[in-house]
Design a protein around this motif. Structure first.
Motif, PDB file in Angstrom:
ATOM      1  N   GLY A  97       0.835  -1.220   0.062  1.00 40.01           N
ATOM      2  CA  GLY A  97       0.088   0.219  -0.140  1.00 40.01           C
ATOM      3  C   GLY A  97       0.842   1.101   0.037  1.00 40.01           C
ATOM      4  N   TYR A  98       1.899   1.346   0.623  1.00 38.71           N
ATOM      5  CA  TYR A  98       2.746   2.404   0.688  1.00 38.71           C
ATOM      6  C   TYR A  98       3.310   2.543  -0.625  1.00 38.71           C
ATOM      7  N   ASP A  99       4.079   1.528  -1.087  1.00 46.69           N
ATOM      8  CA  ASP A  99       4.580   1.643  -2.687  1.00 46.69           C
ATOM      9  C   ASP A  99       3.814   2.221  -3.481  1.00 46.69           C
ATOM     10  N   ARG A 100       2.250   1.467  -3.511  1.00 44.94           N
ATOM     11  CA  ARG A 100       1.251   2.039  -4.573  1.00 44.94           C
ATOM     12  C   ARG A 100       1.078   3.413  -4.478  1.00 44.94           C
ATOM     13  N   GLY A 101       1.068   4.093  -3.015  1.00 42.34           N
ATOM     14  CA  GLY A 101       0.728   5.517  -2.890  1.00 42.34           C
ATOM     15  C   GLY A 101       1.855   6.392  -3.560  1.00 42.34           C
ATOM     16  N   TRP A 102       3.048   6.001  -3.349  1.00 43.93           N
ATOM     17  CA  TRP A 102       4.248   6.718  -3.763  1.00 43.93           C
ATOM     18  C   TRP A 102       4.382   6.623  -5.413  1.00 43.93           C
ATOM     19  N   HIS A 103       4.046   5.474  -5.736  1.00 47.47           N
ATOM     20  CA  HIS A 103       4.038   5.305  -7.367  1.00 47.47           C
ATOM     21  C   HIS A 103       3.170   6.098  -8.124  1.00 47.47           C
ATOM     22  N   ALA A 104       1.598   6.176  -7.386  1.00 44.27           N
ATOM     23  CA  ALA A 104       0.707   7.030  -7.984  1.00 44.27           C
ATOM     24  C   ALA A 104       1.082   8.383  -7.925  1.00 44.27           C
ATOM     25  N   TRP A 105       1.793   9.088  -6.958  1.00 47.54           N
ATOM     26  CA  TRP A 105       2.099  10.302  -6.930  1.00 47.54           C
ATOM     27  C   TRP A 105       3.198  10.660  -7.969  1.00 47.54           C
ATOM     28  N   LEU A 106       3.850   9.764  -8.189  1.00 44.42           N
ATOM     29  CA  LEU A 106       5.048   9.874  -9.175  1.00 44.42           C
ATOM     30  C   LEU A 106       4.512   9.754 -10.693  1.00 44.42           C
ATOM     31  N   ARG A 107       3.358   9.334 -10.803  1.00 48.34           N
ATOM     32  CA  ARG A 107       2.705   9.119 -12.173  1.00 48.34           C
ATOM     33  C   ARG A 107       1.807  10.806 -12.360  1.00 48.34           C
ATOM     34  N   SER A 108       1.550  11.214 -11.310  1.00 48.32           N
ATOM     35  CA  SER A 108       1.029  12.455 -11.448  1.00 48.32           C
ATOM     36  C   SER A 108       1.899  13.644 -11.693  1.00 48.32           C
ATOM     37  N   LEU A 109       3.096  13.447 -11.812  1.00 50.27           N
ATOM     38  CA  LEU A 109       3.985  14.770 -11.949  1.00 50.27           C
ATOM     39  C   LEU A 109       4.066  14.675 -13.550  1.00 50.27           C
ATOM     40  N   LYS A 110       4.863  15.802 -13.871  1.00 54.41           N
ATOM     41  CA  LYS A 110       5.114  16.083 -15.403  1.00 54.41           C
ATOM     42  C   LYS A 110       6.380  15.049 -15.601  1.00 54.41           C
ATOM     43  N   ARG A 111       6.375  14.787 -16.953  1.00 55.59           N
ATOM     44  CA  ARG A 111       7.374  13.771 -17.466  1.00 55.59           C
ATOM     45  C   ARG A 111       8.774  14.399 -16.826  1.00 55.59           C
ATOM     46  N   VAL A 112       9.747  13.558 -16.475  1.00 54.70           N
ATOM     47  CA  VAL A 112      11.153  13.946 -16.215  1.00 54.70           C
ATOM     48  C   VAL A 112      11.586  14.598 -17.705  1.00 54.70           C
ATOM     49  N   PRO A 113      12.285  15.949 -17.489  1.00 54.18           N
ATOM     50  CA  PRO A 113      12.713  16.528 -18.606  1.00 54.18           C
ATOM     51  C   PRO A 113      13.817  15.977 -19.158  1.00 54.18           C
ATOM     52  N   ALA A 114      14.134  16.032 -20.447  1.00 53.38           N
ATOM     53  CA  ALA A 114      15.172  15.584 -21.376  1.00 53.38           C
ATOM     54  C   ALA A 114      16.436  15.937 -20.452  1.00 53.38           C
ATOM     55  N   ARG A 163      16.669   8.389 -12.110  1.00 55.96           N
ATOM     56  CA  ARG A 163      16.386   7.939 -10.812  1.00 55.96           C
ATOM     57  C   ARG A 163      16.817   8.754  -9.600  1.00 55.96           C
ATOM     58  N   GLN A 164      17.700   9.557  -9.783  1.00 58.65           N
ATOM     59  CA  GLN A 164      17.939  10.746  -8.763  1.00 58.65           C
ATOM     60  C   GLN A 164      17.016  11.937  -8.759  1.00 58.65           C
ATOM     61  N   TYR A 165      16.586  11.994  -9.764  1.00 51.10           N
ATOM     62  CA  TYR A 165      15.719  13.098 -10.130  1.00 51.10           C
ATOM     63  C   TYR A 165      14.395  12.924  -9.443  1.00 51.10           C
ATOM     64  N   LEU A 166      13.908  11.496  -9.660  1.00 54.15           N
ATOM     65  CA  LEU A 166      12.552  11.198  -8.978  1.00 54.15           C
ATOM     66  C   LEU A 166      12.640  11.220  -7.458  1.00 54.15           C
ATOM     67  N   ALA A 167      13.932  10.420  -7.116  1.00 50.40           N
ATOM     68  CA  ALA A 167      14.434  10.283  -5.768  1.00 50.40           C
ATOM     69  C   ALA A 167      14.351  11.663  -5.077  1.00 50.40           C
ATOM     70  N   SER A 168      14.878  12.783  -5.516  1.00 49.02           N
ATOM     71  CA  SER A 168      14.714  14.042  -4.973  1.00 49.02           C
ATOM     72  C   SER A 168      13.456  14.634  -4.885  1.00 49.02           C
ATOM     73  N   ALA A 169      12.548  14.334  -5.914  1.00 49.95           N
ATOM     74  CA  ALA A 169      10.882  14.688  -5.747  1.00 49.95           C
ATOM     75  C   ALA A 169      10.457  13.972  -4.797  1.00 49.95           C
ATOM     76  N   LEU A 170      10.733  12.802  -4.296  1.00 56.36           N
ATOM     77  CA  LEU A 170      10.051  12.101  -3.286  1.00 56.36           C
ATOM     78  C   LEU A 170      10.618  12.729  -1.923  1.00 56.36           C
ATOM     79  N   VAL A 171      11.774  13.074  -1.772  1.00 59.70           N
ATOM     80  CA  VAL A 171      12.307  13.771  -0.631  1.00 59.70           C
ATOM     81  C   VAL A 171      11.519  14.963  -0.525  1.00 59.70           C
ATOM     82  N   VAL A 172      11.391  15.740  -1.292  1.00 57.17           N
ATOM     83  CA  VAL A 172      10.654  17.105  -1.290  1.00 57.17           C
ATOM     84  C   VAL A 172       9.241  16.929  -0.883  1.00 57.17           C
ATOM     85  N   ALA A 173       8.558  15.859  -1.455  1.00 61.60           N
ATOM     86  CA  ALA A 173       7.149  15.588  -1.131  1.00 61.60           C
ATOM     87  C   ALA A 173       7.053  15.026   0.336  1.00 61.60           C
TER      88      ALA A 173
END
Length: 210
Positions: free
Chosen positions: A165-182, A189-199
């Motif tokens: 349940g914990y993992d599903r919540g975070w994956h759903a949140w990541l899918r709500s973000l804009k795509r990782v910029p080019a 992976r570091q970009y998404l991990a940083s976004a998780l830390v901020v959240a």
């Protein structure tokens, strides 16, 4: 891993999305064949301050509260704690006691208000054979009963279900973000991990506040 290679502790932390609970899975492995004792150390900092807490042992569990507020916590374990103590940081707390000779020589049923530290010895977990696994749940609530219910309900739920349940919540949140910029494709992976830390650090009631 112990610097002398005597034992290894592996902990996995998740929050229970269904309850106000921190859930911890522990594997304690003796590397030298000796039987050890496993303790859980909890330094409450309820209501964002550690100076006005009170706590003690209730039914083998460790309960704490913050003076003047309705913030409470309950730490429970499986296997259960077979010895507990609540003392004052640096003087009568269990960690200070253990540092002297690795034995819990004195125990105290309660302490506070003040800067308290709680300790529980987990029964039968020695690091050898089939005695390597433990689970802790730290529940929070507006009363001792509410924090106890949260902690015990999490502990009664299979850990795999809580983590899923914990993992599903975070994956759903990541899918709500804009795509990782080019420009960040090489460090995705570091970009998404940083976004998780901020959240994780953001105030949940006041978006944008940290």
């Amino acid at each position: 891993t112990d610097k002398d290679g005597k034992y290894r502790i592996v902990e996995t932390f998740v929050t229970d999305p269904a309850r106000d609970t921190l859930d911890v899975r522990v594997r304690f492995l003796s590397l030298d064949g000796h039987a050890y004792r496993l303790y859980a150390l909890y330094d409450p900092s309820l209501a964002n301050t550690g100076m006005d807490d009170s706590g003690g042992t209730t039914g083998g569990d460790l309960v704490a509260s913050d003076g003047g507020t309705d913030v409470h916590s309950m730490l429970v374990a499986r296997p259960r704690f077979d010895r507990t103590s609540t003392g004052y940081l640096g003087t009568s707390d269990g960690w200070t006691d253990l540092k002297d000779d690795q034995n819990l020589d004195a125990t105290y049923d309660q302490a506070g208000p003040g800067n308290i530290v709680q300790l529980g010895r987990i029964a039968g977990v020695t690091g050898r054979g089939t005695h390597q696994h433990a689970r802790l749940s730290l529940g929070f609530g507006t009363s001792a009963d509410a924090s106890s219910e949260a902690a015990h309900d999490s502990l009664a739920t299979p850990y795999r279900a809580v983590r899923s349940g914990y993992d599903r919540g975070w994956h759903a949140w990541l899918r709500s973000l804009k795509r990782v910029p080019a420009s960040a494709a090489g460090v995705r992976r570091q970009y998404l991990a940083s976004a998780l830390v901020v959240a994780a650090a953001e105030d949940k009631l006041h978006p944008g506040a940290f």
